[in-house]
Design a protein around this motif. Sequence first.
Motif, PDB file in Angstrom:
ATOM      1  N   UNK A 229       0.799  -1.213   0.000  1.00 22.65           N
ATOM      2  CA  UNK A 229       0.000   0.000   0.000  1.00 22.65           C
ATOM      3  C   UNK A 229       0.838   1.272   0.000  1.00 22.65           C
ATOM      4  N   UNK A 230       2.004   1.220   0.611  1.00 26.23           N
ATOM      5  CA  UNK A 230       2.863   2.409   0.615  1.00 26.23           C
ATOM      6  C   UNK A 230       3.242   2.783  -0.821  1.00 26.23           C
ATOM      7  N   UNK A 231       3.667   1.808  -1.608  1.00 28.60           N
ATOM      8  CA  UNK A 231       3.998   2.066  -3.014  1.00 28.60           C
ATOM      9  C   UNK A 231       2.769   2.543  -3.781  1.00 28.60           C
ATOM     10  N   UNK A 232       1.641   1.895  -3.536  1.00 23.91           N
ATOM     11  CA  UNK A 232       0.410   2.244  -4.224  1.00 23.91           C
ATOM     12  C   UNK A 232      -0.013   3.679  -3.909  1.00 23.91           C
ATOM     13  N   UNK A 233       0.048   4.069  -2.646  1.00 20.21           N
ATOM     14  CA  UNK A 233      -0.318   5.425  -2.244  1.00 20.21           C
ATOM     15  C   UNK A 233       0.636   6.458  -2.850  1.00 20.21           C
ATOM     16  N   UNK A 234       1.916   6.155  -2.858  1.00 20.79           N
ATOM     17  CA  UNK A 234       2.888   7.089  -3.435  1.00 20.79           C
ATOM     18  C   UNK A 234       2.670   7.250  -4.936  1.00 20.79           C
ATOM     19  N   UNK A 235       2.337   6.167  -5.619  1.00 21.25           N
ATOM     20  CA  UNK A 235       2.065   6.236  -7.058  1.00 21.25           C
ATOM     21  C   UNK A 235       0.798   7.053  -7.331  1.00 21.25           C
ATOM     22  N   UNK A 236      -0.238   6.840  -6.550  1.00 23.87           N
ATOM     23  CA  UNK A 236      -1.469   7.622  -6.710  1.00 23.87           C
ATOM     24  C   UNK A 236      -1.184   9.114  -6.492  1.00 23.87           C
ATOM     25  N   UNK A 237      -0.346   9.420  -5.520  1.00 23.56           N
ATOM     26  CA  UNK A 237       0.033  10.816  -5.249  1.00 23.56           C
ATOM     27  C   UNK A 237       0.740  11.433  -6.447  1.00 23.56           C
ATOM     28  N   UNK A 238       1.656  10.669  -7.060  1.00 22.30           N
ATOM     29  CA  UNK A 238       2.369  11.180  -8.236  1.00 22.30           C
ATOM     30  C   UNK A 238       1.383  11.542  -9.350  1.00 22.30           C
ATOM     31  N   UNK A 239       0.332  10.754  -9.483  1.00 25.25           N
ATOM     32  CA  UNK A 239      -0.640  10.966 -10.564  1.00 25.25           C
ATOM     33  C   UNK A 239      -1.492  12.213 -10.377  1.00 25.25           C
ATOM     34  N   UNK A 240      -1.691  12.644  -9.143  1.00 27.58           N
ATOM     35  CA  UNK A 240      -2.561  13.811  -8.896  1.00 27.58           C
ATOM     36  C   UNK A 240      -1.797  15.068  -8.479  1.00 27.58           C
ATOM     37  N   UNK A 241      -0.497  14.934  -8.329  1.00 25.88           N
ATOM     38  CA  UNK A 241       0.305  16.042  -7.810  1.00 25.88           C
ATOM     39  C   UNK A 241       0.185  17.318  -8.651  1.00 25.88           C
ATOM     40  N   UNK A 242       0.282  17.195  -9.963  1.00 27.40           N
ATOM     41  CA  UNK A 242       0.222  18.365 -10.841  1.00 27.40           C
ATOM     42  C   UNK A 242      -1.125  19.071 -10.718  1.00 27.40           C
ATOM     43  N   UNK A 243      -2.176  18.285 -10.670  1.00 24.44           N
ATOM     44  CA  UNK A 243      -3.526  18.862 -10.549  1.00 24.44           C
ATOM     45  C   UNK A 243      -3.658  19.654  -9.241  1.00 24.44           C
ATOM     46  N   UNK A 244      -3.104  19.135  -8.165  1.00 24.99           N
ATOM     47  CA  UNK A 244      -3.149  19.828  -6.873  1.00 24.99           C
ATOM     48  C   UNK A 244      -2.283  21.093  -6.905  1.00 24.99           C
ATOM     49  N   UNK A 245      -1.099  20.996  -7.505  1.00 24.04           N
ATOM     50  CA  UNK A 245      -0.204  22.153  -7.586  1.00 24.04           C
ATOM     51  C   UNK A 245      -0.825  23.293  -8.390  1.00 24.04           C
TER      52      UNK A 245
END
Length: 172
Positions: free
Chosen positions: A21-37
């Motif tokens: 889950x740690x890897x999965x959560x970090x990957x999901x974060x990478x996918x939405x990071x630009x949208x949040x920024x």
Amino acid sequence: LFELSKMEEGKVTLYFQMVDLEDLLEEAFRKVKVKALKKDLKLELKIEDTLPLIFSDGARIEQILLNLVENAINYTEFGKIIVSAELQNQFILMKVKDTGIGIPEEDLPFIFDRFHRVEKSRSRELGGTGLGLAIVNELVKLLKGSVTVTSRFGEGTEFCISLPLNTESNTI
């Protein structure tokens, strides 16, 4: 809509394996990071140090998380979104909490219903079909978990997903 119908009928294929889950959560974060920024929102990830692997469908868990985090970004104008994961007994508890507009109390019982949209005036602006949370709800059920929501209108929303560590005895 077709995928949701298949889920409700129990005719969706799940691929169970050991999931980090740690890897999965970090990957999901990478996918939405630009949208949040782009909205100047802060994303926080809080993962318990001793989070074990779970036997589940990682792609479906990621689909659930992406849906909830993207909704949080869409409905948060300023502040932050916090995603956390921790072990609680034989379950993983994941939370997605935002400082967004919140959900009116009278809408809370219906947010997992097909086509229910809380803020209809923003439907065109944000897009979407009103199916995302219905899909989240069905996927969580298929993974033998539960999902709850708490919200205060004007202050933010928190979704809590509880998934068992091992769904091996449950074939779908």
